[in-house]
Scaffold this motif. Structure first.
Motif, PDB file in Angstrom:
ATOM      1  N   ALA A 158       2.417   9.646   1.973  1.00 56.79           N
ATOM      2  CA  ALA A 158       3.480   8.815   2.848  1.00 56.79           C
ATOM      3  C   ALA A 158       4.072   7.744   1.763  1.00 56.79           C
ATOM      4  O   ALA A 158       5.240   7.604   2.002  1.00 56.79           O
ATOM      5  N   ILE A 159       3.349   7.658   0.760  1.00 56.08           N
ATOM      6  CA  ILE A 159       4.093   6.667  -0.164  1.00 56.08           C
ATOM      7  C   ILE A 159       3.579   7.259  -1.656  1.00 56.08           C
ATOM      8  O   ILE A 159       2.786   8.057  -1.853  1.00 56.08           O
ATOM      9  N   GLY A 160       4.307   6.797  -2.712  1.00 55.67           N
ATOM     10  CA  GLY A 160       4.120   7.485  -3.837  1.00 55.67           C
ATOM     11  C   GLY A 160       2.823   6.881  -4.815  1.00 55.67           C
ATOM     12  O   GLY A 160       2.303   5.880  -3.973  1.00 55.67           O
ATOM     13  N   LYS A 161       2.750   7.294  -5.914  1.00 55.83           N
ATOM     14  CA  LYS A 161       1.568   6.751  -6.665  1.00 55.83           C
ATOM     15  C   LYS A 161       1.925   5.254  -7.278  1.00 55.83           C
ATOM     16  O   LYS A 161       1.117   4.569  -7.554  1.00 55.83           O
ATOM     17  N   GLN A 162       3.158   5.196  -7.665  1.00 56.65           N
ATOM     18  CA  GLN A 162       3.560   4.080  -8.297  1.00 56.65           C
ATOM     19  C   GLN A 162       3.649   2.744  -7.513  1.00 56.65           C
ATOM     20  O   GLN A 162       4.846   2.381  -7.142  1.00 56.65           O
ATOM     21  N   ILE A 163       2.748   2.083  -6.928  1.00 55.41           N
ATOM     22  CA  ILE A 163       2.664   1.028  -6.173  1.00 55.41           C
ATOM     23  C   ILE A 163       2.258  -0.182  -6.904  1.00 55.41           C
ATOM     24  O   ILE A 163       1.338  -0.184  -7.737  1.00 55.41           O
ATOM     25  N   LYS A 164       3.073  -1.294  -6.941  1.00 56.67           N
ATOM     26  CA  LYS A 164       3.263  -2.277  -7.818  1.00 56.67           C
ATOM     27  C   LYS A 164       2.436  -3.379  -6.970  1.00 56.67           C
ATOM     28  O   LYS A 164       1.134  -4.060  -7.266  1.00 56.67           O
ATOM     29  N   ASP A 165       2.755  -4.045  -5.971  1.00 58.05           N
ATOM     30  CA  ASP A 165       2.257  -5.116  -5.110  1.00 58.05           C
ATOM     31  C   ASP A 165       2.098  -5.025  -3.813  1.00 58.05           C
ATOM     32  O   ASP A 165       1.294  -5.728  -3.321  1.00 58.05           O
ATOM     33  N   GLY A 166       2.294  -3.712  -3.304  1.00 60.89           N
ATOM     34  CA  GLY A 166       2.050  -3.600  -2.019  1.00 60.89           C
ATOM     35  C   GLY A 166       3.107  -2.633  -1.206  1.00 60.89           C
ATOM     36  O   GLY A 166       3.751  -1.838  -1.795  1.00 60.89           O
ATOM     37  N   VAL A 167       2.789  -2.566  -0.022  1.00 59.15           N
ATOM     38  CA  VAL A 167       3.883  -1.802   1.112  1.00 59.15           C
ATOM     39  C   VAL A 167       4.343  -2.597   1.951  1.00 59.15           C
ATOM     40  O   VAL A 167       3.995  -3.468   2.576  1.00 59.15           O
ATOM     41  N   ARG A 168       5.795  -2.182   2.416  1.00 54.83           N
ATOM     42  CA  ARG A 168       6.566  -2.897   3.355  1.00 54.83           C
ATOM     43  C   ARG A 168       6.802  -1.762   4.226  1.00 54.83           C
ATOM     44  O   ARG A 168       7.231  -0.750   3.963  1.00 54.83           O
ATOM     45  N   PRO A 180       0.003   4.070  20.537  1.00 56.09           N
ATOM     46  CA  PRO A 180      -0.618   2.770  19.960  1.00 56.09           C
ATOM     47  C   PRO A 180      -1.299   3.150  18.619  1.00 56.09           C
ATOM     48  O   PRO A 180      -2.010   4.255  18.351  1.00 56.09           O
ATOM     49  N   ILE A 181      -0.667   2.573  17.328  1.00 53.23           N
ATOM     50  CA  ILE A 181      -1.392   2.878  16.176  1.00 53.23           C
ATOM     51  C   ILE A 181      -1.431   1.301  15.606  1.00 53.23           C
ATOM     52  O   ILE A 181      -0.995   0.312  16.024  1.00 53.23           O
ATOM     53  N   HIS A 182      -2.576   1.236  14.753  1.00 53.40           N
ATOM     54  CA  HIS A 182      -3.045  -0.007  13.933  1.00 53.40           C
ATOM     55  C   HIS A 182      -2.955   0.135  12.409  1.00 53.40           C
ATOM     56  O   HIS A 182      -3.538   1.042  12.034  1.00 53.40           O
ATOM     57  N   LEU A 183      -2.041  -0.717  12.146  1.00 52.98           N
ATOM     58  CA  LEU A 183      -1.778  -0.741  10.477  1.00 52.98           C
ATOM     59  C   LEU A 183      -2.416  -2.038   9.927  1.00 52.98           C
ATOM     60  O   LEU A 183      -2.136  -3.277  10.510  1.00 52.98           O
ATOM     61  N   GLU A 184      -2.484  -1.928   8.678  1.00 51.52           N
ATOM     62  CA  GLU A 184      -2.762  -3.209   7.830  1.00 51.52           C
ATOM     63  C   GLU A 184      -2.061  -2.806   6.497  1.00 51.52           C
ATOM     64  O   GLU A 184      -2.458  -2.050   5.536  1.00 51.52           O
ATOM     65  N   ILE A 185      -0.897  -3.593   6.288  1.00 53.15           N
ATOM     66  CA  ILE A 185       0.221  -3.513   5.034  1.00 53.15           C
ATOM     67  C   ILE A 185       0.277  -4.943   4.359  1.00 53.15           C
ATOM     68  O   ILE A 185      -0.211  -5.927   5.210  1.00 53.15           O
ATOM     69  N   SER A 186       1.099  -4.857   3.501  1.00 61.15           N
ATOM     70  CA  SER A 186       1.601  -6.088   2.797  1.00 61.15           C
ATOM     71  C   SER A 186       2.664  -6.835   3.804  1.00 61.15           C
ATOM     72  O   SER A 186       2.701  -7.916   3.862  1.00 61.15           O
ATOM     73  N   ARG A 187       3.512  -6.260   4.084  1.00 61.75           N
ATOM     74  CA  ARG A 187       4.622  -6.705   4.724  1.00 61.75           C
ATOM     75  C   ARG A 187       5.351  -5.857   5.698  1.00 61.75           C
ATOM     76  O   ARG A 187       5.132  -4.663   5.707  1.00 61.75           O
ATOM     77  N   VAL A 188       5.906  -6.443   6.775  1.00 62.64           N
ATOM     78  CA  VAL A 188       6.600  -5.533   7.776  1.00 62.64           C
ATOM     79  C   VAL A 188       7.771  -6.211   8.226  1.00 62.64           C
ATOM     80  O   VAL A 188       8.022  -7.429   8.299  1.00 62.64           O
ATOM     81  N   THR A 189       8.953  -5.413   8.737  1.00 63.18           N
ATOM     82  CA  THR A 189       9.872  -6.031   9.002  1.00 63.18           C
ATOM     83  C   THR A 189       9.959  -6.355  10.600  1.00 63.18           C
ATOM     84  O   THR A 189       8.824  -5.989  11.466  1.00 63.18           O
ATOM     85  N   VAL A 190      10.720  -6.914  11.213  1.00 64.04           N
ATOM     86  CA  VAL A 190      10.910  -7.464  12.505  1.00 64.04           C
ATOM     87  C   VAL A 190      10.968  -6.095  13.400  1.00 64.04           C
ATOM     88  O   VAL A 190      10.088  -6.053  14.465  1.00 64.04           O
ATOM     89  N   ARG A 191      11.920  -5.442  12.978  1.00 69.58           N
ATOM     90  CA  ARG A 191      12.040  -4.193  13.998  1.00 69.58           C
ATOM     91  C   ARG A 191      10.900  -3.503  14.067  1.00 69.58           C
ATOM     92  O   ARG A 191      10.388  -2.913  15.182  1.00 69.58           O
TER      93      ARG A 191
END
Length: 271
Positions: A158-168, A180-191
């Motif tokens: 779903a994301i590339g290999k070049q990840i620097k500081d996290g996933v948005r 329903p899905i449950h996620l743990e990521i670095s940042r998330v938008t309001v939408r």
């Protein structure tokens, strides 16, 4: 070299006579030679003559420079002996000067003005849309009943290999999330957060430092080196209001339910 020159001269000097085939004549006939020494029959009429060239394929060369490299310090007869073209004394005769040095005047790097700055605290997050996650779930690559971490997104492509500081997490394709899905990521938008919570899921913003993020994505590297996984680090003061909790190591499989206080803090920060 001599062989190639001789071959070029011979190939250019040999003239091959051109014979036009006559349909009335036989392509090859033998006659008795009048010479008493030779008693064998020799051919006198040919369809064509093939000239033998002294060139061979292993002598062919590409367009390479013919000029030889200048050999310095090989006597006065070479023209580059003794000082080898450097002259007598001085900085350039003894060695190379400092890069950017212009003889004492203000160098170019100091004459030009400065523009902008580089923020040492900036963070780069790799974006991923909800639509891509939904496609991977429909394809069977991601199990929606388990916790979806950044390692899950990396392993499934779903994301590339070049990840620097996290996933948005972005809200692109939010209408495709219908379970329903449950996620743990670095940042998330309001939408994106509203779309996941409307479907009955949850999104938790977790913090990993450089070493912890590497342990999350590549735990096999620590096993190969015979090292233990590092402990989870606490976020710096400037990022405490942007995350919900500290990241867990190794990669978790079950989500942590939000408490009432966390829900209130999340709602107040989003507002």
């Amino acid at each position: 070299m001599l062989r190639r020159r001789v071959c070029s001269l011979l190939s250019s000097s040999i003239l091959i006579p051109s014979f036009k085939p006559n349909p009335t004549l036989q392509p090859l006939r033998f006659v008795q030679c009048q010479c008493p020494i030779l008693t064998q029959k020799v051919p006198v009429i040919f369809e064509g003559i093939r000239a033998y060239s002294l060139l061979s394929l292993n002598d062919l060369r590409d367009k390479v420079p013919r000029k030889q490299k200048t050999r310095k310090g090989r006597g006065i007869g070479s023209g580059k002996g003794k000082t080898a073209g450097r002259g007598h004394k001085g900085q350039r005769a003894r060695g190379s000067g400092k890069l950017g040095f212009e003889g004492g005047q203000t160098p170019l790097r100091r004459r030009l003005p400065k523009r902008g700055f580089k923020n040492p605290f900036s963070l780069t997050f790799q974006p991923v849309g909800l639509g891509k996650i939904a496609k991977l779930i429909n394809a069977g690559k991601i199990d929606s009943s388990e916790l979806i971490t950044m390692k899950t997104l990396k392993d499934t492509g779903a994301i590339g290999k070049q990840i620097k500081d996290g996933v948005r997490l972005m809200g692109r394709g939010a209408e495709q999330i219908k379970w329903p899905i449950h996620l743990e990521i670095s940042r998330v938008t309001v939408r994106a957060k509203e779309a996941v919570e409307a479907a009955g899921g949850s999104v938790r913003r977790v913090y990993y430092n450089k070493l912890g993020f590497r342990a999350l994505l590549k735990p096999e590297w620590f096993e190969k080196k015979g090292r233990l996984l590092p402990k989870a680090a606490r976020p710096p003061p400037k990022q405490r209001d942007k995350v919900d909790s500290i990241g867990r190591l190794p990669a978790p499989t079950k989500p942590i339910p939000f408490s009432v206080e966390e829900k209130e803090e999340a709602s107040s920060s989003s507002a």
